[in-house]
Design a protein around this motif. Structure first.
Motif, PDB file in Angstrom:
ATOM      1  N   ASP A  61       0.824  -1.206   0.000  1.00  0.00           N
ATOM      2  CA  ASP A  61       0.000   0.000   0.000  1.00  0.00           C
ATOM      3  C   ASP A  61       0.861   1.262   0.000  1.00  0.00           C
ATOM      4  OD1 ASP A  61      -2.410  -1.493   0.083  1.00  0.00           O
ATOM      5  OD2 ASP A  61      -2.176  -1.743   2.265  1.00  0.00           O
ATOM      6  N   GLY A  62       1.961   1.216  -0.763  1.00  0.00           N
ATOM      7  CA  GLY A  62       2.835   2.377  -0.889  1.00  0.00           C
ATOM      8  C   GLY A  62       3.765   2.602   0.288  1.00  0.00           C
ATOM      9  N   LYS A  63       3.735   1.735   1.285  1.00  0.00           N
ATOM     10  CA  LYS A  63       4.592   1.893   2.464  1.00  0.00           C
ATOM     11  C   LYS A  63       5.677   0.820   2.466  1.00  0.00           C
ATOM     12  CE  LYS A  63       0.981   3.884   5.272  1.00  0.00           C
ATOM     13  NZ  LYS A  63       0.145   3.750   6.441  1.00  0.00           N
ATOM     14  N   MET A  64       6.901   1.275   2.741  1.00  0.00           N
ATOM     15  CA  MET A  64       8.014   0.342   2.819  1.00  0.00           C
ATOM     16  C   MET A  64       8.073  -0.281   4.204  1.00  0.00           C
ATOM     17  SD  MET A  64      12.113   0.888   2.327  1.00  0.00           S
ATOM     18  CE  MET A  64      12.209   1.975   3.737  1.00  0.00           C
ATOM     19  N   LEU A  65       8.200  -1.601   4.218  1.00  0.00           N
ATOM     20  CA  LEU A  65       8.343  -2.342   5.467  1.00  0.00           C
ATOM     21  C   LEU A  65       9.652  -3.113   5.408  1.00  0.00           C
ATOM     22  CD1 LEU A  65       4.763  -3.881   5.395  1.00  0.00           C
ATOM     23  CD2 LEU A  65       5.478  -1.896   6.731  1.00  0.00           C
ATOM     24  N   THR A  66      10.425  -3.077   6.472  1.00  0.00           N
ATOM     25  CA  THR A  66      11.658  -3.862   6.525  1.00  0.00           C
ATOM     26  C   THR A  66      11.591  -4.830   7.702  1.00  0.00           C
ATOM     27  OG1 THR A  66      12.827  -2.228   7.866  1.00  0.00           O
ATOM     28  CG2 THR A  66      13.049  -2.035   5.472  1.00  0.00           C
ATOM     29  N   THR A  67      12.191  -5.987   7.505  1.00  0.00           N
ATOM     30  CA  THR A  67      12.231  -7.018   8.529  1.00  0.00           C
ATOM     31  C   THR A  67      13.655  -7.549   8.592  1.00  0.00           C
ATOM     32  OG1 THR A  67       9.996  -7.673   7.917  1.00  0.00           O
ATOM     33  CG2 THR A  67      11.225  -9.211   9.280  1.00  0.00           C
ATOM     34  N   ASP A  68      14.169  -7.745   9.783  1.00  0.00           N
ATOM     35  CA  ASP A  68      15.481  -8.364   9.920  1.00  0.00           C
ATOM     36  C   ASP A  68      15.387  -9.819   9.515  1.00  0.00           C
ATOM     37  OD1 ASP A  68      16.559  -6.022  10.868  1.00  0.00           O
ATOM     38  OD2 ASP A  68      16.407  -6.588  12.973  1.00  0.00           O
ATOM     39  N   GLY A  69      16.404 -10.283   8.805  1.00  0.00           N
ATOM     40  CA  GLY A  69      16.462 -11.684   8.426  1.00  0.00           C
ATOM     41  C   GLY A  69      15.783 -11.963   7.104  1.00  0.00           C
ATOM     42  N   PRO A  70      15.767 -13.242   6.737  1.00  0.00           N
ATOM     43  CA  PRO A  70      15.165 -13.636   5.458  1.00  0.00           C
ATOM     44  C   PRO A  70      13.648 -13.605   5.529  1.00  0.00           C
ATOM     45  CG  PRO A  70      15.914 -15.557   6.646  1.00  0.00           C
ATOM     46  CD  PRO A  70      16.343 -14.354   7.460  1.00  0.00           C
ATOM     47  N   PHE A  71      13.023 -13.663   4.369  1.00  0.00           N
ATOM     48  CA  PHE A  71      11.569 -13.595   4.267  1.00  0.00           C
ATOM     49  C   PHE A  71      10.900 -14.812   4.888  1.00  0.00           C
ATOM     50  CE2 PHE A  71       7.732 -14.669   1.797  1.00  0.00           C
ATOM     51  CZ  PHE A  71       6.944 -13.609   2.183  1.00  0.00           C
ATOM     52  N   ALA A  72      11.468 -16.001   4.656  1.00  0.00           N
ATOM     53  CA  ALA A  72      10.801 -17.230   5.099  1.00  0.00           C
ATOM     54  C   ALA A  72      11.758 -18.103   5.896  1.00  0.00           C
ATOM     55  CB  ALA A  72      10.288 -18.005   3.891  1.00  0.00           C
ATOM     56  N   GLU A  73      11.202 -18.836   6.821  1.00  0.00           N
ATOM     57  CA  GLU A  73      11.984 -19.826   7.560  1.00  0.00           C
ATOM     58  C   GLU A  73      12.166 -21.051   6.658  1.00  0.00           C
ATOM     59  OE1 GLU A  73      13.357 -19.661  10.655  1.00  0.00           O
ATOM     60  OE2 GLU A  73      12.725 -17.581  10.734  1.00  0.00           O
ATOM     61  N   THR A  74      13.387 -21.469   6.472  1.00  0.00           N
ATOM     62  CA  THR A  74      13.674 -22.635   5.652  1.00  0.00           C
ATOM     63  C   THR A  74      14.753 -23.470   6.317  1.00  0.00           C
ATOM     64  OG1 THR A  74      15.369 -21.465   4.393  1.00  0.00           O
ATOM     65  CG2 THR A  74      13.125 -21.427   3.495  1.00  0.00           C
ATOM     66  N   ARG A  75      14.869 -24.715   5.878  1.00  0.00           N
ATOM     67  CA  ARG A  75      15.902 -25.596   6.435  1.00  0.00           C
ATOM     68  C   ARG A  75      17.276 -25.249   5.873  1.00  0.00           C
ATOM     69  NH1 ARG A  75      14.992 -30.829   8.232  1.00  0.00           N
ATOM     70  NH2 ARG A  75      16.377 -31.598   6.614  1.00  0.00           N
ATOM     71  N   GLU A  76      17.310 -24.738   4.655  1.00  0.00           N
ATOM     72  CA  GLU A  76      18.565 -24.340   4.026  1.00  0.00           C
ATOM     73  C   GLU A  76      18.484 -22.865   3.663  1.00  0.00           C
ATOM     74  OE1 GLU A  76      19.936 -28.481   1.896  1.00  0.00           O
ATOM     75  OE2 GLU A  76      18.840 -27.024   0.698  1.00  0.00           O
ATOM     76  N   GLN A  77      19.610 -22.183   3.756  1.00  0.00           N
ATOM     77  CA  GLN A  77      19.659 -20.764   3.470  1.00  0.00           C
ATOM     78  C   GLN A  77      20.575 -20.518   2.273  1.00  0.00           C
ATOM     79  OE1 GLN A  77      20.293 -21.997   6.747  1.00  0.00           O
ATOM     80  NE2 GLN A  77      18.110 -21.760   7.101  1.00  0.00           N
ATOM     81  N   LEU A  78      20.272 -19.452   1.538  1.00  0.00           N
ATOM     82  CA  LEU A  78      21.112 -19.055   0.416  1.00  0.00           C
ATOM     83  C   LEU A  78      22.433 -18.544   0.973  1.00  0.00           C
ATOM     84  CD1 LEU A  78      21.435 -18.533  -2.633  1.00  0.00           C
ATOM     85  CD2 LEU A  78      20.395 -16.291  -2.251  1.00  0.00           C
ATOM     86  N   GLY A  79      23.521 -19.223   0.622  1.00  0.00           N
ATOM     87  CA  GLY A  79      24.823 -18.871   1.174  1.00  0.00           C
ATOM     88  C   GLY A  79      25.780 -18.278   0.166  1.00  0.00           C
ATOM     89  N   GLY A  80      25.441 -18.359  -1.107  1.00  0.00           N
ATOM     90  CA  GLY A  80      26.315 -17.820  -2.140  1.00  0.00           C
ATOM     91  C   GLY A  80      25.785 -18.173  -3.510  1.00  0.00           C
ATOM     92  N   TYR A  81      26.529 -17.756  -4.517  1.00  0.00           N
ATOM     93  CA  TYR A  81      26.077 -18.007  -5.885  1.00  0.00           C
ATOM     94  C   TYR A  81      27.255 -17.967  -6.846  1.00  0.00           C
ATOM     95  CZ  TYR A  81      26.959 -13.142  -6.835  1.00  0.00           C
ATOM     96  OH  TYR A  81      27.601 -11.941  -6.990  1.00  0.00           O
ATOM     97  N   TYR A  82      27.056 -18.564  -7.991  1.00  0.00           N
ATOM     98  CA  TYR A  82      27.933 -18.410  -9.147  1.00  0.00           C
ATOM     99  C   TYR A  82      27.055 -18.026 -10.323  1.00  0.00           C
ATOM    100  CZ  TYR A  82      31.849 -20.780  -6.874  1.00  0.00           C
ATOM    101  OH  TYR A  82      32.874 -21.124  -6.030  1.00  0.00           O
ATOM    102  N   LEU A  83      27.494 -17.060 -11.097  1.00  0.00           N
ATOM    103  CA  LEU A  83      26.894 -16.755 -12.386  1.00  0.00           C
ATOM    104  C   LEU A  83      27.838 -17.365 -13.414  1.00  0.00           C
ATOM    105  CD1 LEU A  83      24.803 -15.299 -14.175  1.00  0.00           C
ATOM    106  CD2 LEU A  83      26.286 -13.282 -14.074  1.00  0.00           C
ATOM    107  N   ILE A  84      27.316 -18.286 -14.207  1.00  0.00           N
ATOM    108  CA  ILE A  84      28.173 -18.998 -15.154  1.00  0.00           C
ATOM    109  C   ILE A  84      27.645 -18.894 -16.577  1.00  0.00           C
ATOM    110  CG2 ILE A  84      28.945 -20.656 -13.406  1.00  0.00           C
ATOM    111  CD1 ILE A  84      27.047 -22.718 -14.945  1.00  0.00           C
TER     112      ILE A  84
END
Length: 117
Positions: A61-84
């Protein structure tokens, strides 16, 4: 074609590994990264800080909301990436399978959407 290889691993489990295992995995990552640089597949890649340092941003609704941490609780977290760069999905999957964390976590392989200009 370019692919993003997203590396997922359980941060809590990773934090429990001993120094020797951590150093061995770091050496394996260095060797893997150097191999894809030599082969011309590497475009970019980075390790991410833990999810405890993340901030999630939403606009509602046009308002910015920030939350500490990731959006969802998951068993694995994004730890890095490669662009290939790879000739096709099969080649990208073969490269992803060589990432050291594939043995303990998962690697999501996703093609990059190229916008026609």
């Amino acid at each position: 074609m370019q692919y993003l290889l997203m590396i997922y691993q359980n941060e809590a489990e990773y934090a429990k590994i001993d120094t020797g295992t951590s150093q061995k995995m770091s050496a394996e990552y260095e060797a893997f990264t150097q191999s894809i640089i030599r082969n011309g597949n590497f475009k970019a890649g980075d390790r991410l800080r833990p999810t405890t340092t993340a901030t999630t941003v939403r606009v509602r609704d046009g308002k910015m909301l920030t939350t500490d941490g990731p959006f969802a609780e998951t068993r694995e977290q994004l730890g890095g990436y490669y662009l290939i760069e790879a000739k096709d999905l099969d080649a990208a999957i073969e490269i992803a399978a060589r990432i050291p964390s594939a043995r303990v976590g998962s690697i999501e392989v996703r093609p990059i959407w190229v916008y026609d200009k």
